[in-house]
Design a protein around this motif. Sequence first.
Motif, PDB file in Angstrom:
ATOM      1  N   PHE A 109     -26.713  -5.150  29.280  1.00  0.00           N
ATOM      2  CA  PHE A 109     -25.657  -5.216  30.290  1.00  0.00           C
ATOM      3  C   PHE A 109     -24.302  -5.066  29.588  1.00  0.00           C
ATOM      4  N   PRO A 110     -23.548  -3.972  29.840  1.00  0.00           N
ATOM      5  CA  PRO A 110     -22.280  -3.742  29.117  1.00  0.00           C
ATOM      6  C   PRO A 110     -21.154  -4.599  29.699  1.00  0.00           C
ATOM      7  N   THR A 111     -21.217  -5.890  29.495  1.00  0.00           N
ATOM      8  CA  THR A 111     -20.274  -6.827  30.133  1.00  0.00           C
ATOM      9  C   THR A 111     -18.836  -6.566  29.719  1.00  0.00           C
ATOM     10  N   ARG A 112     -18.599  -6.348  28.456  1.00  0.00           N
ATOM     11  CA  ARG A 112     -17.216  -6.160  27.994  1.00  0.00           C
ATOM     12  C   ARG A 112     -16.607  -4.888  28.583  1.00  0.00           C
ATOM     13  N   GLU A 113     -17.392  -3.829  28.609  1.00  0.00           N
ATOM     14  CA  GLU A 113     -16.888  -2.559  29.152  1.00  0.00           C
ATOM     15  C   GLU A 113     -16.592  -2.665  30.645  1.00  0.00           C
ATOM     16  N   LEU A 114     -17.501  -3.345  31.403  1.00  0.00           N
ATOM     17  CA  LEU A 114     -17.357  -3.395  32.855  1.00  0.00           C
ATOM     18  C   LEU A 114     -16.306  -4.403  33.307  1.00  0.00           C
ATOM     19  N   PHE A 115     -16.282  -5.574  32.700  1.00  0.00           N
ATOM     20  CA  PHE A 115     -15.455  -6.658  33.225  1.00  0.00           C
ATOM     21  C   PHE A 115     -14.189  -6.923  32.419  1.00  0.00           C
ATOM     22  N   GLN A 116     -13.945  -6.083  31.444  1.00  0.00           N
ATOM     23  CA  GLN A 116     -12.692  -6.224  30.714  1.00  0.00           C
ATOM     24  C   GLN A 116     -11.973  -4.891  30.587  1.00  0.00           C
ATOM     25  N   GLN A 117     -12.672  -3.889  30.123  1.00  0.00           N
ATOM     26  CA  GLN A 117     -12.014  -2.610  29.889  1.00  0.00           C
ATOM     27  C   GLN A 117     -11.866  -1.769  31.153  1.00  0.00           C
ATOM     28  N   LYS A 118     -12.895  -1.737  32.020  1.00  0.00           N
ATOM     29  CA  LYS A 118     -12.888  -0.823  33.168  1.00  0.00           C
ATOM     30  C   LYS A 118     -12.956  -1.531  34.511  1.00  0.00           C
ATOM     31  N   ILE A 119     -12.652  -2.821  34.537  1.00  0.00           N
ATOM     32  CA  ILE A 119     -12.800  -3.554  35.795  1.00  0.00           C
ATOM     33  C   ILE A 119     -11.889  -2.996  36.890  1.00  0.00           C
ATOM     34  N   ASN A 120     -10.720  -2.511  36.512  1.00  0.00           N
ATOM     35  CA  ASN A 120      -9.772  -2.020  37.523  1.00  0.00           C
ATOM     36  C   ASN A 120     -10.137  -0.638  38.059  1.00  0.00           C
ATOM     37  N   GLU A 121     -11.170  -0.020  37.498  1.00  0.00           N
ATOM     38  CA  GLU A 121     -11.607   1.277  38.021  1.00  0.00           C
ATOM     39  C   GLU A 121     -12.539   1.128  39.225  1.00  0.00           C
ATOM     40  N   PHE A 122     -12.969  -0.096  39.511  1.00  0.00           N
ATOM     41  CA  PHE A 122     -13.879  -0.329  40.629  1.00  0.00           C
ATOM     42  C   PHE A 122     -13.090  -0.767  41.868  1.00  0.00           C
ATOM     43  N   GLN A 123     -13.465  -0.193  43.020  1.00  0.00           N
ATOM     44  CA  GLN A 123     -12.854  -0.622  44.280  1.00  0.00           C
ATOM     45  C   GLN A 123     -13.562  -1.849  44.860  1.00  0.00           C
ATOM     46  N   LEU A 124     -14.792  -2.088  44.440  1.00  0.00           N
ATOM     47  CA  LEU A 124     -15.553  -3.214  44.991  1.00  0.00           C
ATOM     48  C   LEU A 124     -16.574  -3.679  43.964  1.00  0.00           C
ATOM     49  N   ILE A 125     -16.678  -4.998  43.819  1.00  0.00           N
ATOM     50  CA  ILE A 125     -17.697  -5.615  42.970  1.00  0.00           C
ATOM     51  C   ILE A 125     -18.574  -6.487  43.864  1.00  0.00           C
ATOM     52  N   ILE A 126     -19.884  -6.275  43.825  1.00  0.00           N
ATOM     53  CA  ILE A 126     -20.830  -7.030  44.649  1.00  0.00           C
ATOM     54  C   ILE A 126     -21.724  -7.870  43.736  1.00  0.00           C
ATOM     55  N   PHE A 127     -21.759  -9.177  44.008  1.00  0.00           N
ATOM     56  CA  PHE A 127     -22.699 -10.074  43.333  1.00  0.00           C
ATOM     57  C   PHE A 127     -23.810 -10.404  44.324  1.00  0.00           C
ATOM     58  N   ASP A 128     -24.990  -9.892  44.051  1.00  0.00           N
ATOM     59  CA  ASP A 128     -26.143 -10.074  44.929  1.00  0.00           C
ATOM     60  C   ASP A 128     -27.080 -11.110  44.299  1.00  0.00           C
ATOM     61  N   ARG A 129     -27.043 -12.339  44.866  1.00  0.00           N
ATOM     62  CA  ARG A 129     -27.853 -13.447  44.350  1.00  0.00           C
ATOM     63  C   ARG A 129     -27.677 -13.601  42.840  1.00  0.00           C
ATOM     64  N   TYR A 130     -26.405 -13.618  42.434  1.00  0.00           N
ATOM     65  CA  TYR A 130     -26.116 -13.720  41.007  1.00  0.00           C
ATOM     66  C   TYR A 130     -25.749 -15.155  40.666  1.00  0.00           C
ATOM     67  N   ALA A 131     -26.324 -15.671  39.612  1.00  0.00           N
ATOM     68  CA  ALA A 131     -25.988 -16.994  39.085  1.00  0.00           C
ATOM     69  C   ALA A 131     -25.652 -16.862  37.606  1.00  0.00           C
ATOM     70  N   ARG A 132     -24.909 -17.825  37.112  1.00  0.00           N
ATOM     71  CA  ARG A 132     -24.562 -17.808  35.691  1.00  0.00           C
ATOM     72  C   ARG A 132     -25.825 -17.966  34.849  1.00  0.00           C
ATOM     73  N   GLN A 133     -26.071 -16.953  34.050  1.00  0.00           N
ATOM     74  CA  GLN A 133     -27.272 -16.963  33.212  1.00  0.00           C
ATOM     75  C   GLN A 133     -26.925 -16.671  31.755  1.00  0.00           C
ATOM     76  N   GLY A 134     -25.653 -16.870  31.430  1.00  0.00           N
ATOM     77  CA  GLY A 134     -25.227 -16.578  30.069  1.00  0.00           C
ATOM     78  C   GLY A 134     -24.931 -15.122  29.830  1.00  0.00           C
ATOM     79  N   VAL A 135     -25.073 -14.288  30.891  1.00  0.00           N
ATOM     80  CA  VAL A 135     -24.803 -12.860  30.733  1.00  0.00           C
ATOM     81  C   VAL A 135     -23.309 -12.592  30.704  1.00  0.00           C
ATOM     82  N   LEU A 136     -22.567 -13.214  31.646  1.00  0.00           N
ATOM     83  CA  LEU A 136     -21.122 -13.041  31.718  1.00  0.00           C
ATOM     84  C   LEU A 136     -20.434 -14.275  31.143  1.00  0.00           C
ATOM     85  N   PRO A 137     -19.646 -14.133  30.110  1.00  0.00           N
ATOM     86  CA  PRO A 137     -18.870 -15.260  29.604  1.00  0.00           C
ATOM     87  C   PRO A 137     -17.889 -15.761  30.671  1.00  0.00           C
TER      88      PRO A 137
END
Length: 687
Positions: free
Chosen positions: A331-359
């Motif tokens: 899961f490219p967390t740094r690329e998606l949620f730090q470098q390119k987060i503003n390129e997305f018009q919508l972020i959907i969390f579908d039954r997502y819980a903290r699992q240590g994937v996203l700091p």
Amino acid sequence: MNYGIAFTPLVPAIVLWLALAAIVVIAILLLVARARGAAVRVAALALFLLALANPSFTREDRDPLTSVAAIVVDKSPSQNFGNRNREAAQAQEALVDSLKKIKGLEVRVVEAGQADGETDGTKLFGALASALSDVPVDRVAGAFLITDGRVHDIPANAAALGFQAPVHALITGQKDERDRRIAITAAPRFGIVGQMQTITYRLDDQGVSGERAKVTVRRDGEVINERTLSSGQSASVDVDIKHAGPNIVEIEASPLEKELTPVNNRAVVAIDGVRDKLRVLLVSGEPHSGERTWRNLLKSDASVDLVHFTILRPPEKQDGTPINELSLIAFPTRELFQQKINEFQLIIFDRYARQGVLPIAYFDNIARYVRAGGAVLVSAGPDYASNTSIWRTPLDSVLPAEPVGVTEKPFYAHLSDIGKRHPVTRGLEGSAFEPPHWSRFFRTVDTRNSVNPPVMTGLDGKPLLFLSRFGEGRVALLLSDHIWLWARGYEGGGPHLDLLRRMSHWLMKQPDLDEEALRLQVQGKDLVVVRQTMSDSVQPVSVTSPSGVSHDLTLSAVDPGEWRASLPANELGLWQATDGTLKALINVGPTNPKEFSEVTSTTETLRPLTQATGGDAVRVVDGTSVELPRIVPVRSVSSFHGDGWMGVRMRDASVVKGVGVLPIFAGLIGLLLLLGAFAATWVREGR
């Protein structure tokens, strides 16, 4: 009463011509031989030939028909400038009086050019053709046009008129009028949302030169550019296309001193915004039955560029499988949620819980992303109420409600009072019934401390769906993971496509789904004012037409949260509406109507046609008073105007009421003539 001679031959025409030829030959022979009584013989033969031709004296009883003159009065919006309407009314009255004094002349008056919201420009000759459509061409005496001279359906030549009679133009307005306008020279019709489009325009001044003006450019009422231009100077402006649908760009020049009207100081360009690709990030916390519902919805939309990740192996999962044997993508967390987060018009969390994937720090990035204008949708299941809930992260500052538990009971989803008015949920198919005509859900997440009322409720009125705003961004929270039951058709299914699509578009700021909005729509020949609101009442709306006329409208509720009123869209150009808080714009017809492109009165546009018909184009105003040339009946001339006069062509048309016929050679009269001719021949031969 007309007299004449008519022929009805007793034999075919060929026989008459052969007989005539024979008589001519006999006459020549008699004359050459100098035979006695040659002249009498020829006369007798000619009389016999005339009898075969059967001539008759005729008498026609005729009633003369009146000649017809048409008066076309220009009622277009440009006639409202200055004193033109008053001048036209006075000219019409004086002209009708003069024409009615002419014996044998019928006068027809027709008004044309009225604004109807469809016709671009002033059309007078179509009205003239209609007024004379039942008049034979040999009865048309002429036509008079009372106008400012700005006519847009002038025939290419006089023959196209369909009659041979003079056309005169009586021009309203002053000779020394001055006016300013903005002319659009290049403008796009479409633009990609988020990109720039260029509009080129020119400042045109009529009646003056060398003047300067301040030009202001607005997009949807917001000033985006100001500059100063000189008369005849062109300029360009780059416009950022902010949203999908019409982006109304106004280009307005400051008024010219003593100008005719400020209406055409403003030009309008409507650029339809088209979204290139909507980038959506879908993060599924685990595989489950409803995961495919979201994916199918987003993949079915060609305008959506979907990035979907499903967490199949969280970091804490240790089963001894070597990393190099796994067919999984990290899961490219740094690329998606730090470098390119503003390129997305919508972020959907579908039954997502903290699992240590996203700091934790990345959830703070997401919260800042929302406040800056981003959108987040949380489709919650039991994960939202667990110890690893995303509520227990910095994201809680932009989530609408705090989870407190999970209820596992069947229930029907209902629209709340707010939901019945909200454009996302209003009118969902099946919602008007009790229970609603859709399948049940079997699980919901209980919440507390909500920041706003829900638009949908579940068991015992508990919240089911929140639509909330935080800063510039938006957040949706769906408190059940059983929407897939609607998609699968369980118990008849439900309107999952409408609900999820509207919800997604609302999150991505589709203007049509705003809770508080004022819109203008054209339906047929009517302009419809639509007020979307979550309130119980709305303020009256003031609507301003392109010519500057204001209309105050009281709106009526047609659906929960939707109020409407309408009025005739009888003018082309930019219409504006405001209720004191919101403002709406719409352009009816072409972006730059011909009616307002040039508004100074002129004799030059109609003069070539009027002179080709023998008529003339003159102004009706001399100083401050209206004065018309003398109207003179004329019969056989090529020019129907002169110094101080205009002419109408009087016709000699008539209708036959009765016919009398007296045959010359029929009966006793014909017999006596023939016998007399032959007796004269016998007498001459006997001498």
